[in-house]
Scaffold this active site. Structure first.
Site, PDB file in Angstrom:
ATOM      1  N   HIS A 126     -19.251 133.255  34.584  1.00  0.00           N
ATOM      2  CA  HIS A 126     -18.584 132.115  35.211  1.00  0.00           C
ATOM      3  C   HIS A 126     -19.201 130.798  34.743  1.00  0.00           C
ATOM      4  CE1 HIS A 126     -16.515 129.826  38.342  1.00  0.00           C
ATOM      5  NE2 HIS A 126     -17.669 129.250  38.595  1.00  0.00           N
TER       6      HIS A 126
ATOM      7  N   ASN B 182     -14.848 139.197  23.077  1.00  0.00           N
ATOM      8  CA  ASN B 182     -15.523 139.562  24.323  1.00  0.00           C
ATOM      9  C   ASN B 182     -15.460 141.069  24.559  1.00  0.00           C
ATOM     10  OD1 ASN B 182     -15.707 136.796  24.532  1.00  0.00           O
ATOM     11  ND2 ASN B 182     -14.114 136.617  26.074  1.00  0.00           N
ATOM     12  N   ASP B 183     -14.251 141.618  24.575  1.00  0.00           N
ATOM     13  CA  ASP B 183     -14.107 143.056  24.782  1.00  0.00           C
ATOM     14  C   ASP B 183     -14.594 143.847  23.579  1.00  0.00           C
ATOM     15  OD1 ASP B 183     -13.225 143.860  27.353  1.00  0.00           O
ATOM     16  OD2 ASP B 183     -11.285 142.934  26.981  1.00  0.00           O
TER      17      ASP B 183
ATOM     18  N   GLU C  57      -9.630 144.660  19.974  1.00  0.00           N
ATOM     19  CA  GLU C  57     -10.664 144.619  21.009  1.00  0.00           C
ATOM     20  C   GLU C  57     -11.409 145.940  21.102  1.00  0.00           C
ATOM     21  OE1 GLU C  57      -8.725 142.287  24.610  1.00  0.00           O
ATOM     22  OE2 GLU C  57      -7.270 143.589  23.618  1.00  0.00           O
TER      23      GLU C  57
ATOM     24  N   ARG D  56     -19.796 143.817  30.115  1.00  0.00           N
ATOM     25  CA  ARG D  56     -19.804 142.366  29.947  1.00  0.00           C
ATOM     26  C   ARG D  56     -20.152 141.629  31.235  1.00  0.00           C
ATOM     27  NH1 ARG D  56     -13.543 140.905  28.704  1.00  0.00           N
ATOM     28  NH2 ARG D  56     -14.221 138.799  29.245  1.00  0.00           N
TER      29      ARG D  56
ATOM     30  N   ARG E 150      -2.603 133.945  28.291  1.00  0.00           N
ATOM     31  CA  ARG E 150      -2.847 135.075  29.187  1.00  0.00           C
ATOM     32  C   ARG E 150      -1.791 135.061  30.292  1.00  0.00           C
ATOM     33  NH1 ARG E 150      -7.937 132.402  28.690  1.00  0.00           N
ATOM     34  NH2 ARG E 150      -9.500 133.595  27.502  1.00  0.00           N
TER      35      ARG E 150
ATOM     36  N   ARG F 203       0.132 136.964  25.070  1.00  0.00           N
ATOM     37  CA  ARG F 203      -0.414 138.309  25.237  1.00  0.00           C
ATOM     38  C   ARG F 203       0.287 138.972  26.414  1.00  0.00           C
ATOM     39  NH1 ARG F 203      -6.625 138.956  26.809  1.00  0.00           N
ATOM     40  NH2 ARG F 203      -5.799 138.361  28.853  1.00  0.00           N
TER      41      ARG F 203
ATOM     42  N   CYS G  37      -9.722 134.827  19.261  1.00  0.00           N
ATOM     43  CA  CYS G  37      -9.433 134.109  20.507  1.00  0.00           C
ATOM     44  C   CYS G  37     -10.489 134.367  21.570  1.00  0.00           C
ATOM     45  CB  CYS G  37      -8.051 134.495  21.041  1.00  0.00           C
ATOM     46  SG  CYS G  37      -7.864 136.255  21.413  1.00  0.00           S
TER      47      CYS G  37
END
Length: 576
Positions: A202, A452-453, A429, A463, A304, A340, A500
């Site tokens: 966050h 990220n993934d 991913e 994560r 998203r 997406r 991305c």
């Protein structure tokens, strides 16, 4: 390794000595100033046994504390807007959950005092969220904050939260709770430093939105005390304690130069020798649309769509979806919008999609796999996208999340085209998708790498787990190798390959990604200026050389340091 320091990084003594604390750098630039620490949670008193005659009043005190916290957060939500309001409203709903109050009351009737009953009730909920993993585990920090507020209320102590020293400061905390960061004022906070957290935490997301330098996962930040001067470098991932005046002056000069460079360039992204790199924005909700559309970008690289589905018991109708997509496409008329499709499951469970009995949701039915369980979800969404795209003026691309094998990409592309949408892509991913990217690009029109993934699955590192943040660092050479394979596959078949994930927002790492063959970068709007200026100061050959340096490094820390040292240091060319 993150959360470490140089040998000089020891507890402060009477004679201050400069030390360098290391973590994961988030956001560009640097800032110096005095430390102001988050107010700590209230200290728990010794537990006491509540006699039967006292228990009704004690139970009422626990319930009243939860109700007060919920009402306070609701009031704060009404005074804010956008992401801040949504975060505070969600926390208010958690505090108002009757199951939480019932659990605390039951503990009181067993003889527990209100403060310890609240602590235990939140602890039970916390353990359940941690065990669930993914999205649920990310809410643990929210619960901790609610517990601290409720306990403080029942004990009659000050609320934990943001400091207010009356001057600009460097905010230091174990972690930052959404209820506090939602009200953070960047006019007073110059930089963020947290002991916990990783590149997708966050705090990291907030830093990018606000354009603040930040260092997360810096365990030695526990040594920092109120008033101590530090120099935070969000690019290097370092916190220098008691910096020399010359170091502060030089950092300020570099920061001013960085800002000037970011302001000098505009328009399409390109390297110093004219190689085009599309710069796009990420978009996750309609309230972000005005700022995203106003940004100097070539469109949206990641739209998203989950915001339409979350916090609902049933899927949104085709009409609801069409209206939302039409608003986005209209705002980006003449530009690209990469949509997406629904990425549900794992960290984004939906009651009408996600099975409640999955033992490991992160490895279960998520992303594109949900279309096998309920094909109507995807068909409805594709129909709504197509209807909204018609005569919108936007260049609409559609991509599927969590593609693992070429046959999935081929089937998805066929369904997209059946709805009259011309451009279909797949997200990379899953390591299997990167390793077989040469086959994926034969069945679809483009690839988009979600770092990220991809890092989570490549390193078997949750994560949401701060202690594993080093593995999620986008500078990890193994992760960059997977990106290279995807980019090379795209180049071999004339297909664009974008990034991305969080990696695209790092101006230095952007050079490496372009050197690996990436053709577009999609990030938060506040990050694009620095990325654009970084590209403008380096040729494509520079980028390729830096990519080779990063791939040759033993780990993320070494890769970042080696590329920084090897990057060309010269004045960026004048704008045409």
């Amino acid at each position: 390794m993150t959360g470490t320091s140089t040998p000089a990084a020891t507890a402060p003594t009477a004679t201050a000595q400069a030390a360098v604390l290391e973590g994961i750098g988030i956001g560009g630039g640097s800032a110096a100033g005095p430390v102001a620490r988050m107010a700590p949670p209230a200290a728990m008193p010794p537990p006491r046994t509540v006699e039967p005659a006292e228990r009704p009043a004690e139970a009422a005190a626990a319930r009243d504390a939860l109700a007060w916290v919920a009402a306070d957060l609701t009031e704060r939500a009404a005074a804010t807007k956008g992401d801040a309001s949504e975060v505070l409203s969600a926390q208010s709903m958690m505090a108002a959950d009757p199951a939480l109050a019932d659990r605390a009351e039951a503990l009181v009737h067993d003889g527990c005092d209100a403060a310890h009953a609240l602590d235990a009730a939140f602890g039970a909920f916390r353990a359940s969220l941690e065990a669930a993993g993914g999205y649920f585990a990310e809410r643990v920090a929210d619960l901790d904050d609610l517990r601290d507020r409720s306990v403080a209320r029942v004990l009659g102590l000050p609320m934990p939260g943001l400091p207010d020293p009356g001057h600009p400061h460097i905010l230091v905390a174990q972690d930052l709770a959404p209820a506090d960061t939602a009200l953070l004022d960047p006019a007073n906070v110059s930089a963020l430093v947290t002991e916990r957290g990783g590149p997708t935490s966050h705090t990291a997301i907030l830093a990018k939105i606000l354009g603040l330098p930040a260092v997360v996962g810096c365990a030695d930040a526990a040594l920092l005390t109120d008033g101590r001067t530090v120099l935070v470098d969000g690019t290097a991932g370092t916190v220098v304690t008691d910096p020399a005046p010359d170091a502060v002056t030089q950092a300020a000069a570099r920061e001013e130069q960085r800002r000037r460079d970011a302001a000098r360039f505009s328009g399409p992204g390109r390297t110093a020798d004219g190689h085009a790199v599309k710069l796009l924005v990420n978009l996750g909700a309609l309230h972000e649309l005005p700022a995203a559309a106003a940004a100097d970008s070539e469109g949206v690289g990641l739209f998203r769509t989950e915001f339409l589905y979350l916090d609902r018991d049933t899927a949104p109708t085709a009409e609801e979806q069409t209206d939302a997509y039409r608003a986005v496409f209209a705002a980006f008329a003449g530009r690209r919008v990469v949509v997406r499709t629904l990425d549900a499951g794992a960290d984004k469970p939906l009651p009408f999609v996600t099975a409640a009995d999955e033992q490991n949701p992160a490895l279960g039915v998520r992303g594109l796999r949900t279309a096998d369980r309920d094909p109507r979800l995807l068909e409805t969404q594709l129909g709504a996208i197509a209807a909204a795209a018609d005569n919108s003026g936007a260049e609409v691309w559609v991509m599927a999340p969590m593609v693992s094998v070429p046959s999935e990409a081929a089937a998805f592309a066929e369904r997209v085209r059946a709805h009259g949408l011309r451009t279909a892509g797949a997200m990379v991913e899953v390591p299997a998708a990167a390793l077989r990217a040469d086959r994926l690009v034969q069945t679809c029109d483009f690839l988009s790498v979600g770092t990220n993934d991809l890092a989570q699955y490549a390193f078997a590192a949750d994560r949401t787990l701060g202690s594993l943040a080093e593995f999620l660092d986008p500078w990890q050479p193994a992760l960059l190798e997977l990106v290279r394979k995807a980019a090379q596959a795209g180049a071999g078949h004339g297909r664009p390959v974008g990034v991305c994930g969080e990696a695209a927002a790092d101006p230095l790492l952007a050079l490496v990604l372009v050197g690996l063959g990436v053709t577009s970068l999609s990030a938060a709007p506040s990050c694009l200026g620095d990325v654009r200026a970084s590209l403008a100061g380096h040729s494509l050959d520079d980028c390729r050389r830096l990519a080779a340096v990063a791939l040759d490094a033993p780990d993320a820390t070494a890769a970042r340091a080696a590329v920084r040292e090897a990057s060309a240091v010269r004045e960026a060319p004048e704008t045409p």
